[in-house]
Structure formats: structure tokens, C-alpha cells
Design a protein around this motif. Structure first.
Motif, PDB file in Angstrom:
ATOM      1  N   TYR A   1       9.556  -9.448   1.992  1.00  0.00           N
ATOM      2  CA  TYR A   1       8.324 -10.210   1.775  1.00  0.00           C
ATOM      3  C   TYR A   1       7.194  -9.593   2.584  1.00  0.00           C
ATOM      4  O   TYR A   1       7.422  -8.993   3.633  1.00  0.00           O
ATOM      5  CB  TYR A   1       8.497 -11.665   2.213  1.00  0.00           C
ATOM      6  N   ILE A   2       5.981  -9.780   2.085  1.00  0.00           N
ATOM      7  CA  ILE A   2       4.784  -9.431   2.845  1.00  0.00           C
ATOM      8  C   ILE A   2       3.747 -10.519   2.622  1.00  0.00           C
ATOM      9  O   ILE A   2       3.604 -11.051   1.515  1.00  0.00           O
ATOM     10  CB  ILE A   2       4.228  -8.050   2.448  1.00  0.00           C
ATOM     11  N   GLY A   3       3.051 -10.890   3.660  1.00  0.00           N
ATOM     12  CA  GLY A   3       1.955 -11.842   3.597  1.00  0.00           C
ATOM     13  C   GLY A   3       0.688 -11.180   4.133  1.00  0.00           C
ATOM     14  O   GLY A   3       0.689 -10.007   4.481  1.00  0.00           O
ATOM     15  N   LYS A   4      -0.339 -11.938   4.073  1.00  0.00           N
ATOM     16  CA  LYS A   4      -0.418 -13.369   3.855  1.00  0.00           C
ATOM     17  C   LYS A   4      -1.083 -13.594   2.506  1.00  0.00           C
ATOM     18  O   LYS A   4      -2.182 -13.121   2.265  1.00  0.00           O
ATOM     19  CB  LYS A   4      -1.218 -13.982   4.991  1.00  0.00           C
ATOM     20  N   LEU A   5      -0.425 -14.338   1.631  1.00  0.00           N
ATOM     21  CA  LEU A   5      -0.853 -14.445   0.241  1.00  0.00           C
ATOM     22  C   LEU A   5      -2.301 -14.903   0.104  1.00  0.00           C
ATOM     23  O   LEU A   5      -3.081 -14.287  -0.632  1.00  0.00           O
ATOM     24  CB  LEU A   5       0.081 -15.395  -0.520  1.00  0.00           C
ATOM     25  N   SER A   6      -2.676 -15.963   0.788  1.00  0.00           N
ATOM     26  CA  SER A   6      -4.035 -16.493   0.637  1.00  0.00           C
ATOM     27  C   SER A   6      -5.083 -15.475   1.065  1.00  0.00           C
ATOM     28  O   SER A   6      -6.155 -15.366   0.448  1.00  0.00           O
ATOM     29  CB  SER A   6      -4.190 -17.786   1.437  1.00  0.00           C
ATOM     30  N   VAL A   7      -4.785 -14.706   2.103  1.00  0.00           N
ATOM     31  CA  VAL A   7      -5.718 -13.699   2.601  1.00  0.00           C
ATOM     32  C   VAL A   7      -5.819 -12.534   1.629  1.00  0.00           C
ATOM     33  O   VAL A   7      -6.913 -12.036   1.325  1.00  0.00           O
ATOM     34  CB  VAL A   7      -5.282 -13.213   3.998  1.00  0.00           C
ATOM     35  N   LEU A   8      -4.683 -12.086   1.112  1.00  0.00           N
ATOM     36  CA  LEU A   8      -4.686 -10.985   0.150  1.00  0.00           C
ATOM     37  C   LEU A   8      -5.438 -11.359  -1.125  1.00  0.00           C
ATOM     38  O   LEU A   8      -6.163 -10.540  -1.693  1.00  0.00           O
ATOM     39  CB  LEU A   8      -3.251 -10.569  -0.171  1.00  0.00           C
ATOM     40  N   LYS A   9      -5.294 -12.588  -1.569  1.00  0.00           N
ATOM     41  CA  LYS A   9      -6.047 -13.046  -2.736  1.00  0.00           C
ATOM     42  C   LYS A   9      -7.545 -13.029  -2.445  1.00  0.00           C
ATOM     43  O   LYS A   9      -8.351 -12.628  -3.305  1.00  0.00           O
ATOM     44  CB  LYS A   9      -5.596 -14.446  -3.147  1.00  0.00           C
ATOM     45  N   ALA A  10      -7.934 -13.465  -1.258  1.00  0.00           N
ATOM     46  CA  ALA A  10      -9.352 -13.452  -0.891  1.00  0.00           C
ATOM     47  C   ALA A  10      -9.885 -12.026  -0.830  1.00  0.00           C
ATOM     48  O   ALA A  10     -11.002 -11.746  -1.292  1.00  0.00           O
ATOM     49  CB  ALA A  10      -9.549 -14.161   0.444  1.00  0.00           C
ATOM     50  N   TRP A  11      -9.100 -11.099  -0.275  1.00  0.00           N
ATOM     51  CA  TRP A  11      -9.538  -9.707  -0.206  1.00  0.00           C
ATOM     52  C   TRP A  11      -9.701  -9.115  -1.600  1.00  0.00           C
ATOM     53  O   TRP A  11     -10.629  -8.338  -1.840  1.00  0.00           O
ATOM     54  CB  TRP A  11      -8.523  -8.880   0.583  1.00  0.00           C
ATOM     55  N   ASN A  12      -8.826  -9.469  -2.517  1.00  0.00           N
ATOM     56  CA  ASN A  12      -8.952  -8.993  -3.896  1.00  0.00           C
ATOM     57  C   ASN A  12     -10.276  -9.441  -4.508  1.00  0.00           C
ATOM     58  O   ASN A  12     -10.931  -8.680  -5.239  1.00  0.00           O
ATOM     59  CB  ASN A  12      -7.778  -9.523  -4.729  1.00  0.00           C
ATOM     60  N   ASP A  13     -10.692 -10.665  -4.215  1.00  0.00           N
ATOM     61  CA  ASP A  13     -11.962 -11.185  -4.739  1.00  0.00           C
ATOM     62  C   ASP A  13     -13.167 -10.556  -4.048  1.00  0.00           C
ATOM     63  O   ASP A  13     -14.163 -10.213  -4.699  1.00  0.00           O
ATOM     64  CB  ASP A  13     -12.024 -12.705  -4.560  1.00  0.00           C
ATOM     65  N   GLU A  14     -13.097 -10.407  -2.727  1.00  0.00           N
ATOM     66  CA  GLU A  14     -14.240  -9.949  -1.946  1.00  0.00           C
ATOM     67  C   GLU A  14     -14.521  -8.461  -2.127  1.00  0.00           C
ATOM     68  O   GLU A  14     -15.675  -8.027  -2.029  1.00  0.00           O
ATOM     69  CB  GLU A  14     -13.996 -10.232  -0.463  1.00  0.00           C
ATOM     70  N   ASP A  15     -13.492  -7.677  -2.378  1.00  0.00           N
ATOM     71  CA  ASP A  15     -13.631  -6.222  -2.475  1.00  0.00           C
ATOM     72  C   ASP A  15     -13.104  -5.752  -3.827  1.00  0.00           C
ATOM     73  O   ASP A  15     -11.962  -5.322  -3.949  1.00  0.00           O
ATOM     74  CB  ASP A  15     -12.860  -5.548  -1.323  1.00  0.00           C
ATOM     75  N   PRO A  16     -13.915  -5.836  -4.882  1.00  0.00           N
ATOM     76  CA  PRO A  16     -13.457  -5.438  -6.221  1.00  0.00           C
ATOM     77  C   PRO A  16     -13.220  -3.932  -6.301  1.00  0.00           C
ATOM     78  O   PRO A  16     -13.688  -3.168  -5.440  1.00  0.00           O
ATOM     79  CB  PRO A  16     -14.615  -5.873  -7.122  1.00  0.00           C
ATOM     80  N   PRO A  17     -12.494  -3.469  -7.315  1.00  0.00           N
ATOM     81  CA  PRO A  17     -12.211  -2.037  -7.455  1.00  0.00           C
ATOM     82  C   PRO A  17     -13.489  -1.214  -7.514  1.00  0.00           C
ATOM     83  O   PRO A  17     -14.440  -1.576  -8.200  1.00  0.00           O
ATOM     84  CB  PRO A  17     -11.426  -1.956  -8.774  1.00  0.00           C
ATOM     85  N   ASP A  18     -13.507  -0.105  -6.779  1.00  0.00           N
ATOM     86  CA  ASP A  18     -14.640   0.807  -6.831  1.00  0.00           C
ATOM     87  C   ASP A  18     -14.218   2.084  -7.551  1.00  0.00           C
ATOM     88  O   ASP A  18     -13.095   2.199  -8.048  1.00  0.00           O
ATOM     89  CB  ASP A  18     -15.188   1.085  -5.428  1.00  0.00           C
ATOM     90  N   ALA A  19     -15.145   3.053  -7.617  1.00  0.00           N
ATOM     91  CA  ALA A  19     -14.887   4.273  -8.381  1.00  0.00           C
ATOM     92  C   ALA A  19     -13.719   5.069  -7.816  1.00  0.00           C
ATOM     93  O   ALA A  19     -12.946   5.667  -8.568  1.00  0.00           O
ATOM     94  CB  ALA A  19     -16.153   5.133  -8.411  1.00  0.00           C
TER      95      ALA A  19
END
Length: 274
Positions: free
Chosen positions: A225-243
Motif C-alpha cells: 500500500y501507499i498513501g495518502k489517498l486524499s492528498v494524492l487526489k488533491a495533488w492530481n487536481d492541483e497540478d494537471p498534466p503538463d507538456a
């Protein structure tokens, strides 16, 4: 603060895209030139009617299962082959002789790979002890989560889970760490999250490997397992894919593993599953 961070990410993405567009063809190998050309014309939607056709429109467990089937069809690399792959996938857009180090953000010569001080080595973003897969062909050599990193910075990260908070360190590039977690620099937080979510979908207990899962904890130790799920979800939203991240996904698909990280193409699928 969130709005400022998102605008900053978009600005970085646009700047990176401009640099990529200006790369001179003679500075790239034949493989790199082909991959970069593909990236310039490909978009996520190009794959919805082909590569992702069995996943589009699904949510939850059905979406996760469909994506697992799709991305499990891949070419596997040896651990030694990862060195050369990373020289291409993580090439510095401004200097074709260098790679960009994930956590520190430094640009370092492609030739300085190894295990000595000042070298870069192969960082397992999903720490290999979290599932005990080592460096054998499989999750231990999957370049969707393997990235170049300074030897010492790699050691600082160790096998810690991901969370917010901690103290800075030399050559950390803004990354932070404490006793049980690691926070990467802002510009790659989403990259890290999407690599983790890829691994949790790709490795579901088949192929003789552990069932990798994201959970809400830190200090998971040797559990798969790896966490932290809530934080990783927030990072996905805050930093969208770049070039840079999108090009990397395309190069892996075109030239190496021939599978994609679906969360780079569709970051909204993170919320649809988790």
C-alpha cells in the motif's frame, strides 16, 4: 492559495510546451524525434475510440477493471534497459544531453548515471518495498513510475509514503520530508499522484505480483500500500498534466512499453475510481 497554485502550474505547462515546440530536430535521436512528433499531434481524445474504447463511459470498479485490462498489455523492460529508456523519457527539453531529476528539478548529464555522489539513479515512485517486487522485470522495471533522481535525494525519499509537510533538504528543489512521509516539489505533485494511481490499476495481484493499492495511511512499511489517498487526489487536481508529462506518456507508448498511463490522458478518472 489553490487558485494561485493552479495558475502557476498552467504557466509552467505553457512555458514547457513552448520549449518543447522549439526543440531542434538534429539534437534528437531518431527514436526521440519520432516520439516528439507524435506528441505534437496526439491528444487524449485520439485514443478514446481506440485504446480506451472499452473504458470510456464507465466509473468505479468497472472503470478500474477495464483500465487494468487495457494497460496490462505492455512490453516489459529489463532493469538495465531502464537506464536508456529514462534518458529519452525524461530528457531536458532545453538540453538534449541532460535529464530532469524528478524531485529536485535539476538538469543533469545523461552520462552521470550510477550510484555515486553527484550521479542520478532510478527512483521507484511506488517504492519497491511496498509490495516486495524489487527490480525484477514487472512492477520493478515499469518506467511509468521509474524516474531519474539524484542518488542522495533518492535516499532521502527512501520508501516513505506521500503526504504534505516536513522540512526542506539540500537539492530538494522545494520537496519536503519528515519521519514517515515525503512531499515532492509543487511542479510534480500531480505527476507523482498519477504514477501512483497507474500502479494501483496496473498491478492487481496477477502476474505473480502483489495487489498494489492506495490507502489513507502513511508509514505503510512493507505492505503493498501507499498513501495518502486524499492528498494524492488533491495533488492530481492541483497540478494537471503538463507538456513534459504528456510527452513522457507518449514516448513510453510509442517506443518502449506500448501502454499508457490513463490518468495522464484523463486525470478526471482518478475521481471516477477513488
Amino acid at each position: 492559495m489553490l487558485a494561485i497554485r493552479i495558475r502557476r502550474r498552467k504557466a509552467v505547462a505553457l512555458a514547457t510546451a513552448a520549449v518543447l515546440a522549439g526543440l531542434a530536430a538534429p539534437s534528437l535521436s531518431a527514436t526521440e524525434a519520432t516520439a516528439t512528433t507524435s506528441t505534437a499531434t496526439a491528444t487524449a481524445s485520439d485514443y478514446d475510440s481506440t485504446y480506451y474504447k472499452d473504458a470510456v463511459g464507465k466509473t468505479g470498479a468497472d472503470l478500474k477493471s477495464s483500465l487494468h485490462t487495457i494497460i496490462s498489455d505492455q512490453t516489459k523492460l529489463s532493469y538495465s534497459a531502464v537506464w536508456d529508456a529514462l534518458r529519452t523519457t525524461d530528457q531536458d527539453p532545453a538540453d538534449s544531453g541532460n535529464v530532469i531529476l524528478l524531485y529536485s528539478g535539476l538538469s543533469r548529464s545523461k552520462s552521470l548515471n550510477g550510484g555515486d555522489s553527484g550521479d542520478w539513479n532510478r527512483e521507484h515512485v511506488w517504492a519497491k518495498s511496498h509490495g516486495d517486487f524489487g527490480t525484477s522485470t514487472g512492477p520493478g522495471t515499469d518506467i511509468h513510475h521509474l524516474r531519474p533522481e539524484d542518488v542522495r535525494v533518492n535516499s532521502v525519499r527512501g520508501n516513505k509514503d506521500f503526504d504534505n509537510g516536513g522540512d526542506g533538504f539540500t537539492d530538494g528543489g522545494g520537496s519536503l520530508t519528515d519521519s514517515d512521509s515525503f512531499e515532492p516539489r509543487d511542479a510534480v505533485k500531480g505527476d507523482v499522484a498519477r504514477m501512483i494511481f497507474y500502479m494501483a490499476v496496473r498491478y492487481e495481484g496477477g502476474d505473480g505480483w502483489a495487489d498494489l493499492e492506495v490507502n489513507g495511511s502513511v508509514d505503510n512499511g512493507s505492505s503493498p500500500y501507499i498513501g495518502k489517498l486524499s492528498v494524492l487526489k488533491a495533488w492530481n487536481d492541483e497540478d494537471p498534466p503538463d507538456a513534459f508529462e504528456e510527452r513522457r506518456n507518449q514516448v513510453i507508448y510509442d517506443s518502449y512499453q506500448h501502454n499508457r498511463n490513463p490518468f495522464v490522458d484523463h486525470p478526471e478518472w482518478v475521481e471516477a475510481i477513488w
